[in-house]
Write a protein that holds these residues in place. Structure first.
Motif, PDB file in Angstrom:
ATOM      1  N   UNK A 122       4.078   4.106  16.017  1.00 49.05           N
ATOM      2  CA  UNK A 122       5.299   4.674  15.443  1.00 49.05           C
ATOM      3  C   UNK A 122       6.521   4.137  16.194  1.00 49.05           C
ATOM      4  N   UNK A 123       6.380   4.081  17.525  1.00 48.45           N
ATOM      5  CA  UNK A 123       7.483   3.549  18.318  1.00 48.45           C
ATOM      6  C   UNK A 123       7.818   2.123  17.924  1.00 48.45           C
ATOM      7  N   UNK A 133       0.834  -1.194   0.000  1.00 47.33           N
ATOM      8  CA  UNK A 133       0.000   0.000   0.000  1.00 47.33           C
ATOM      9  C   UNK A 133       0.875   1.253   0.000  1.00 47.33           C
ATOM     10  N   UNK A 134       1.590   1.466   1.098  1.00 48.23           N
ATOM     11  CA  UNK A 134       2.463   2.637   1.137  1.00 48.23           C
ATOM     12  C   UNK A 134       3.876   2.101   1.286  1.00 48.23           C
ATOM     13  N   UNK A 135       4.550   1.946   0.165  1.00 48.37           N
ATOM     14  CA  UNK A 135       5.852   1.296   0.190  1.00 48.37           C
ATOM     15  C   UNK A 135       6.857   2.075   1.040  1.00 48.37           C
ATOM     16  N   UNK A 136       6.696   3.390   1.104  1.00 48.99           N
ATOM     17  CA  UNK A 136       7.655   4.198   1.861  1.00 48.99           C
ATOM     18  C   UNK A 136       7.718   3.779   3.326  1.00 48.99           C
ATOM     19  N   UNK A 137       6.600   3.326   3.874  1.00 52.78           N
ATOM     20  CA  UNK A 137       6.611   2.884   5.277  1.00 52.78           C
ATOM     21  C   UNK A 137       6.645   1.378   5.376  1.00 52.78           C
ATOM     22  N   UNK A 196      -0.315  -0.973  10.923  1.00 48.97           N
ATOM     23  CA  UNK A 196      -0.658   0.360  10.420  1.00 48.97           C
ATOM     24  C   UNK A 196      -2.085   0.383   9.871  1.00 48.97           C
ATOM     25  N   UNK A 225       5.398  -3.137   9.560  1.00 46.07           N
ATOM     26  CA  UNK A 225       4.194  -3.168  10.377  1.00 46.07           C
ATOM     27  C   UNK A 225       3.554  -4.547  10.346  1.00 46.07           C
ATOM     28  N   UNK A 259      -5.457   2.427  10.959  1.00 50.61           N
ATOM     29  CA  UNK A 259      -6.288   3.225  10.052  1.00 50.61           C
ATOM     30  C   UNK A 259      -7.758   2.856  10.223  1.00 50.61           C
ATOM     31  N   UNK A 276       7.352   0.753  15.112  1.00 50.17           N
ATOM     32  CA  UNK A 276       7.984   0.784  13.796  1.00 50.17           C
ATOM     33  C   UNK A 276       9.466   1.134  13.929  1.00 50.17           C
ATOM     34  N   UNK A 277       9.742   2.119  14.771  1.00 53.16           N
ATOM     35  CA  UNK A 277      11.130   2.536  14.949  1.00 53.16           C
ATOM     36  C   UNK A 277      11.948   1.392  15.561  1.00 53.16           C
TER      37      UNK A 277
END
Lengths: 518, 512
Positions: free
Chosen positions: B187-188, B70-74, B139, B202, B143, B190-191
Motif C-alpha cells: 500500500x505504501x 482487473x480492478x480499475x479503481x486501484x 498487487x 502496481x 494476492x 502504491x501511495x
C-alpha cells in the motif's frame, strides 16, 4: 394589488418534504406498521406467511426506491434529512442485508419447535410454562414487524442531518432490538439477561447522546450538523461545550457501533440474543452506526478534525487490541464473532480517520463486505445444533467438515474473509481502508495489520477444529435448513467471493456514492 | 510479444480446471481422481515446454506478456509476463508436481479424509505457485502470495503427521504476519507511486526506477524483506519450517520446501532489489551476516536432528542461507548461482523428501534411529536416497555443486571473509547428510525391514526425473544459465551494481 408574494408564502415556513427521497424509510416503516396490524387481524395460521411476504415485498420496494433516487444529493424536511450518496448506499446495503436477516427469522425447520423465537417471552425463565414453550409448536410472529421497525430506524440513522432526528432514529432502531434480544426460544435466561443488559447499557448510551446534543445546542444554538460546523469555524465562544458535546455524542454512537471502550455489551448480547437477531444486530446496526458516525464527523466536525483525531486514533487502537486479544480467549463462537466485530469496528475507524473522499468510499465498501460476511457467519451458526439448541461451543464444532462439508466450507469462507485473505471481500475491504488511512495514519495501519494477524489466530482455530480435529462423540447435528436460510447463506457467500474476485463494480459504486450533503 | 499465445494464462488455467474437475468427482472415484490429477500435471509440463520454447533468452526482459485490467479503481492489471528467473522457477513447479502426485499415489490419508481432496489441493497449489512467479503486477503478486497459504494450510493440517494442527497453524500465522507487513509496504508503494508518477500503479515496469524518499524506501524494503525472509526462510525467521516440513505429507513438504519457500528468495530478486535499490544496498551487509549465520547455524541444528524430515527441513534453511548470500552479494556470478541454486535445491530437496516419504510409508516412523541397513534390503531406495543426499550436499557432478560454487565464487570476489566462512557450510553439509545416510542405510539390517518392498515402478518414476535432471544439469548447466543470466544482469542494473574487478580469473557459468 399584487397577489401573495413569495416572501409572504415563505413566512409560513412549512417544511418541504421530498417524499421520493424519503420513500425507502417510509416504505419500511409503513410495512412495519402494517405488520402490527397483521398481528392483530390475520388468523394465526396465515400470520407467518403474511408477515414474511409483507416484509420481503416491503424491503424489495425500499430497494427499488433507493435505486430510483440514486445519485441524488439533497436536504429535505427542513434540512433534517440528507439524501446523498452515503445515505443511499448504506440504505441499499441495509435493505439487502436486512432482507436476508428477515429470511433467517422466517426459518422454521431447524428447531424442533419450529422457529428460533419464543412464543411468550414474558414468562419467567425456567417456570413450567416456559419449559413447555421450548418444544411446543407454538409461534408468534411479532419478530417481523419489530425487525422492520429496527431496520427503518437504521435506515434513517445515517441519513439524519439533525441531531434530534438522529436521536429519534437511534431509539427507533434500538427499542425493537432490545425486545428482539430477549426472544430466544432456547436458553431463555441468557436471552433475557442479554435483553436487560442491552437495554440498560443502551439507555445509558442514549442518555449520553442526548446530553451531548444538549451541550452542542448550547454551543451552536442549533441541532443541525451544518450549523454546528458553521459555529465551530472561527467562533469566539469557548470550545468546552463543543468538545464535551462531541465527546458525549460519540459515546452514544460508539456504543451502538460496538467500539471499545464501549463494547462490553457486545459479547453478552450477541451470545444471548437469538442468532437471527444477532445477525441483524451485528451486520446492520454496525452499518447504521458507522453511517451516523461518518456523517457527524465529516459534516459537523470537519473543522475540528485536528482536535478529535488523536482521540479517534486512541480509540481505534484500543478497539483493535481489545477485539483481537480478547477474541483469542473465547470458546463460544458467537462471543468470538462478537470480538471479531469489535476488531472490525477498529479497522473501520482507521478508514474514516482520513476524512477524505477516498476514506469515505473505503468505509462504505468495508461495511458492505463486512455486513454480508457477518450475516452469513451467523446464519451458519443457526444450523449447527444439538438437543439444547444451537451448539455454539467451539469444541462442539470439531470435525464438522466430516459431517457436513458444505456448512464447514461456507463458514471457512466467512472466517477467511474476516481474516482478510486475498480473493475474499475482506481482503479488498482491508486494502481500501488501509490505503485510505496510509497517508494520514500510517502507524495506525501497521497496528491494524498486526491486529489482523492476531485475530487470524482465532479464526484459524475454528478452521482447525472443523477440518483437522476428530468429530466429537455425541456431537451436534447439522440441521437441514429450509430454502430461506439456504438463500441467506448462499447470497452471503456469493457476495463474499464476488466482492473478492470482481470488486470493481461495487468499488465504483462506493466511490460514486462517497459524497455527503449538509 | 503480447500477440503470441497467452502461454502463461494457459499454464494457470490447466491446473485450475484440473483442480476443479478433481474436486467435483464423487468421493468413490478415487482412482479416476488420481488419474485426472496426474494427466493435468503432465499436460502442464507439456504447456511448460511449449512456453519455454517460445521464450527468447536474449529478448526483452519480460516476455509472453498478457494483461487485462482487473480492478480499475486501484489501477490493478492482471498482468502476466516472465523473465528468465521466473521462467525456470515455473519450470521447476511444472516438473515437481507430477513427481509429487506419483509419489503420493498411495499416500495414506488420515481416517475420513478423501484422497481426491488431497490431489485437488495439490493442483490448486500449483495454480497459485505458477501465478506467483508469472505475474508482473505487485498487487496480483500479493494476492497469489497470500492465497498460496490456503491450500498448503489444508494440505498440512488435514493430511499431515501427528502434530499437524500445530504445524499448520504455525505455518499460516508466520506467513500471514509477514504477508500483512508486506501488504502495508504494498500500500505504501502504491501511495508513493501516486505522488511520484501522478497515478497510483502496481505495475512492476513502472515502479522500477521510481525515486523514493530514502527513509520511506528503507521502511518499504523492510516490509517486503520480512515477508520474504519468513517465507524463504532466513534465520532468525525460520522456526516454522522444521515443524511444517516435518508434519506435512511428504509430497506437500516437497512442494513447500522445494517451491513455496523459493517465493521468498524470488521476491528478494524480483521485488526487493529492483524496487528498493538503495535500501537493498544499505541493508545488504546485515542480510549477508544473517545468511552466513543461517548457513552455519542451521547446518549444526540439522546434525542434531533425530527426525529425518526435520533434518531435511533444517538443511533447507542452510541452503536458503546460501541463496540469500548469493543474492545480496550483488555479483553476476553469485546471483546466477543463487537462481540456479533455487532450481537445484527444489529438485534435490524435493527428491529427498519424496524418498524419505517412501521410507516412512514402510517404516512408519520419522525417527532416524528406527532404521538401519536399509541399503541392503532395499537397494533402490538406498540408491535414490544417496543420490538425492549427495545432490543436497553439493557433490561435484551434481547440479547443486555448480550453483553452490557460483555463489561462493561470486561472494568471495566481493566479501572475502564471508565467502570463506560460508565454505565451512559445505563441510557441515557433507556431515549431516552422510551421517544420516550411514545411520539409516548402513549397519546391521533390521528384521522388520525384510518384508518391505523395494521401490515400486511408480515410485521410481516419481523420483527418476528429478535425479536425472540433477545429474544432467550438473554436467551441462549452460541452457539454464543462459536463460538466467540476462535476467540477473537486468536485476544487477536495477540495483546499480557492477561486478568487482576480478582478481581471480573465473568465467561465469564455468562447469567443472
Amino acid at each position: 394589488m399584487t397577489p401573495v408574494t413569495g416572501l409572504a408564502a415563505g413566512t409560513i415556513n412549512a417544511p418541504s418534504i421530498s417524499y421520493s427521497g424519503l420513500a425507502p424509510v417510509l416504505i419500511v416503516l409503513g410495512v412495519a406498521c402494517a405488520g402490527v396490524l397483521v398481528e392483530a387481524f390475520v388468523g394465526r395460521d396465515l400470520r407467518h406467511n403474511t408477515q414474511l411476504v409483507l416484509a420481503v415485498a416491503g424491503l424489495a420496494g425500499a430497494l427499488a426506491a433507493v435505486i430510483k433516487v440514486a445519485g441524488r444529493g439533497q436536504l429535505t424536511a427542513s434540512g433534517a434529512v440528507a439524501i446523498d450518496g452515503v445515505t443511499l448506499f448504506l440504505q441499499g446495503t441495509l435493505v439487502v442485508i436486512g432482507l436476508m436477516a428477515i429470511l433467517l427469522l422466517a426459518e422454521r425447520r431447524v428447531d424442533i419447535g419450529g422457529g428460533t423465537m419464543v412464543a411468550q417471552a414474558a414468562l419467567v425463565a425456567g417456570s413450567p410454562g416456559d419449559r413447555l414453550l421450548r418444544t411446543a409448536p407454538h409461534m408468534q410472529t411479532e419478530a417481523f414487524p419489530l425487525a422492520m421497525f429496527a431496520l427503518g430506524g437504521m435506515m434513517l440513522f445515517p441519513a439524519a442531518n439533525n441531531l434530534l432526528l438522529m436521536f429519534v432514529a437511534l431509539e427507533v432502531l434500538s427499542l425493537p432490538l432490545y425486545l428482539l434480544a430477549g426472544l430466544a426460544r432456547r436458553r431463555r435466561l441468557l436471552s433475557q439477561e442479554a435483553a436487560v443488559k442491552y437495554f440498560l447499557l443502551g439507555a445509558f448510551a442514549s442518555a449520553f447522546f442526548l446530553y451531548g446534543v444538549a451541550l452542542l445546542y448550547g454551543y451552536a444554538n442549533s441541532v443541525n450538523l451544518a450549523d454546528i460546523l458553521a459555529a465551530s469555524a472561527g467562533s469566539p465562544r469557548s470550545d468546552i461545550l463543543l468538545y464535551l458535546g462531541l465527546a458525549l455524542l460519540m459515546v452514544g454512537l460508539l456504543f451502538k457501533a460496538g467500539v471499545a471502550p464501549f463494547h462490553s455489551w457486545t459479547p453478552d448480547v450477541y451470545q444471548g440474543a437469538p442468532t437471527p437477531v444477532t445477525a441483524l444486530m451485528a451486520a446492520c446496526t454496525k452499518i447504521a452506526a458507522f453511517g451516523a458516525i461518518v456523517r457527524v464527523l465529516y459534516v459537523a466536525f470537519n473543522n475540528t478534525a485536528w482536535d478529535w483525531r488523536p482521540v479517534v486514533w486512541t480509540v481505534a487502537i484500543i478497539t483493535m487490541a481489545v477485539g483481537a486479544i480478547f477474541g483469542l480467549t473465547q470458546t463460544d463462537l458467537k462471543r468470538m464473532l462478537a470480538y471479531s466485530s469489535i476488531a472490525h469496528a477498529g479497522f473501520l475507524l482507521t478508514g474514516l480517520i482520513s476524512l477524505d473522499r477516498r476514506g469515505l468510499a473505503a468505509v462504505l465498501f468495508y461495511l458492505a463486505s463486512y455486513g454480508f460476511a457477518t450475516l452469513g457467519a451467523f446464519a451458519v451458526i443457526t444450523l449447527v445444533r444439538d438437543a439444547d439448541g444451537e451448539a455454539t461451543h467451539l469444541s462442539q464444532w470439531s470435525g464438522l467438515a466430516r459431517r457436513s462439508p458444505a456448512v464447514a466450507a461456507a463458514f471457512t469462507l466467512f472466517l477467511l474473509t474476516f481474516a482478510g485473505i486475498p480473493l475474499t471481500s475482506g481482503f479488498i475491504g482491508k486494502f481500501v481502508v488501509f490505503r485510505a488511512a496510509w497517508t494520514s495514519a500510517g502507524p495506525l495501519v501497521v497496528v491494524a495489520l498486526l491486529a489482523s494477524a492476531v485475530a487470524a489466530f482465532f479464526y484459524l482455530r475454528v478452521i482447525v477444529m472443523m477440518y483437522f480435529s476428530e468429530p466429537a462423540e455425541s456431537g451436534p447435528t447439522v440441521a437441514v435448513p429450509s430454502v430461506w436460510t439456504t438463500v441467506a447463506v448462499g447470497v452471503s457467500a456469493a457476495m463474499t467471493v464476488l466482492l473478492g474476485i470482481l470488486p470493481q463494480g461495487v468499488l465504483e459504486l462506493a466511490d460514486k456514492a462517497a459524497y455527503l450533503v449538509g | 510479444m503480447s500477440d503470441s499465445l497467452p502461454f502463461l494464462l494457459v499454464l494457470l488455467l490447466v491446473p485450475l480446471v484440473g483442480s476443479v474437475v478433481v474436486w467435483l468427482l464423487p468421493r468413490t472415484a478415487e482412482q479416476l481422481a488420481k488419474l485426472v490429477a496426474l494427466a493435468t500435471s503432465l499436460l502442464t509440463v507439456v504447456v511448460m515446454a511449449a512456453t519455454a520454447t517460445a521464450f527468447d533468452p536474449n529478448g526483452a526482459r519480460f516476455q509472453l506478456t498478457w494483461s487485462r485490467p482487473w480492478i480499475a479503481s486501484f489501477g490493478v492489471d492482471f498482468a502476466l509476463g516472465v523473465d528468465g528467473i521466473a521462467l525456470v522457477l515455473i519450470a521447476l513447479v511444472a516438473v515437481l508436481v507430477p513427481s509429487v502426485i506419483l509419489a503420493s499415489w498411495h499416500e495414506e490419508t488420515p481416517a475420513g479424509r478423501s484422497p481426491k481432496t488431497f490431489f485437488a489441493l495439490l493442483l490448486l497449489l500449483e495454480v497459485f505457485m505458477v501465478g506467483v512467479f508469472a505475474v508482473t503486477d505487485v498487487f496480483v503478486f500479493y494476492v497469489f502470495f497470500e492465497a498460496m497459504l490456503v491450500p498448503m494450510y489444508f494440505l498440512i493440517g488435514a493430511f499431515g503427521g501427528p502434530r499437524r494442527q500445530y504445524a499448520a497453524m504455525k505455518f499460516f500465522l508466520y506467513s500471514l504476519l509477514g504477508g500483512l507487513l508486506m501488504l502495508a509496504a504494498v500500500i505504501g508503494l502504491y501511495v508513493v507511486s501516486a505522488s511520484q508518477l501522478g497515478h497510483g500503479t502496481f505495475a512492476f515496469s513502472q515502479l522500477v526506477g521510481m525515486p523514493i524518499d530514502a527513509d520511506t524506501e528503507k521502511l518499504l524494503f523492510l516490509g517486503f524483506f520480512v515477508a520474504f525472509a519468513i517465507k524463504a526462510p532466513l534465520v532468525p525467521f525460520h522456526t516454522w519450517l522444521p515443524d511444517a516440513g516435518a508434519e506435512a505429507p511428504a509430497g506437500g513438504a516437497a512442494l513447500l520446501v522445494g517451491v513455496l519457500d523459493k517465493v521468498g528468495t524470488f521476491g528478494f530478486l524480483r521485488y526487493c532489489l529492483p524496487l528498493f535499490p538503495n535500501a537493498s544496498r544499505y541493508f545488504a551487509p546485515a542480510v549477508i551476516v544473517l545468511a552466513v549465520v543461517g548457513v552455519l547455524y542451521a547446518a549444526l541444528l540439522a546434525m542434531g536432528q533425530r527426525d529425518m524430515k526435520r533434518l531435511v527441513a533444517y538443511t533447507s534453511v542452510a541452503h536458503f542461507g546460501f541463496i540469500g548470500l548469493g543474492i545480496f552479494a550483488f555479483t553476476t556470478q553469485s546471483m546466477s548461482g543463487s537462481v540456479f541454486y533455487m532450481i537445484n535445491h527444489g529438485l534435490a530437496t524435493g527428491a529427498l523428501f519424496l524418498v524419505a516419504g517412501m521410507l516412512i510409508s514402510r517404516g512408519r516412523s520419522r525417527e532416524i534411529s528406527d532404521y538401519g541397513g536399509v541399503a541392503k534390503t532395499q537397494p533402490l531406495l538406498g540408491g535414490a536416497f544417496l543420490l538425492a543426499g549427495l545432490a543436497s550436499l553439493a557433490l561435484p557432478g551434481m547440479s547443486t555443486f555448480i550453483s553452490e560454487f557460483l555463489v561462493l565464487v561470486g561472494t568471495f570476489s566481493r566479501h572475502r571473509v564471508y565467502g570463506v566462512v560460508a565454505t565451512v557450510g559445505i563441510i557441515l553439509a557433507a556431515l549431516y547428510i552422510l551421517l544420516m545416510y550411514q545411520r539409516m542405510f548402513h549397519g546391521p539390517a533390521q528384521e522388520r525391514a525384510a518384508g518391505w518392498l523395494d521401490m515400486s515402478a511408480r515410485e521410481a518414476w516419481a523420483v527418476a526425473p528429478l535425479l536425472a535432471l540433477i545429474v544432467v544439469l550438473g554436467v551441462y548447466p549452460k541452457p539454464v544459465l543462459d536463460v538466467i543470466r540476462p535476467a540477473v544482469n537486468a536485476t544487477m542494473n536495477d540495483v546499480h551494481q557492477r561486478d568487482p574487478a576480478p582478481t581471480v580469473a573465473v568465467q561465469t557459468g564455468a562447469t567443472k
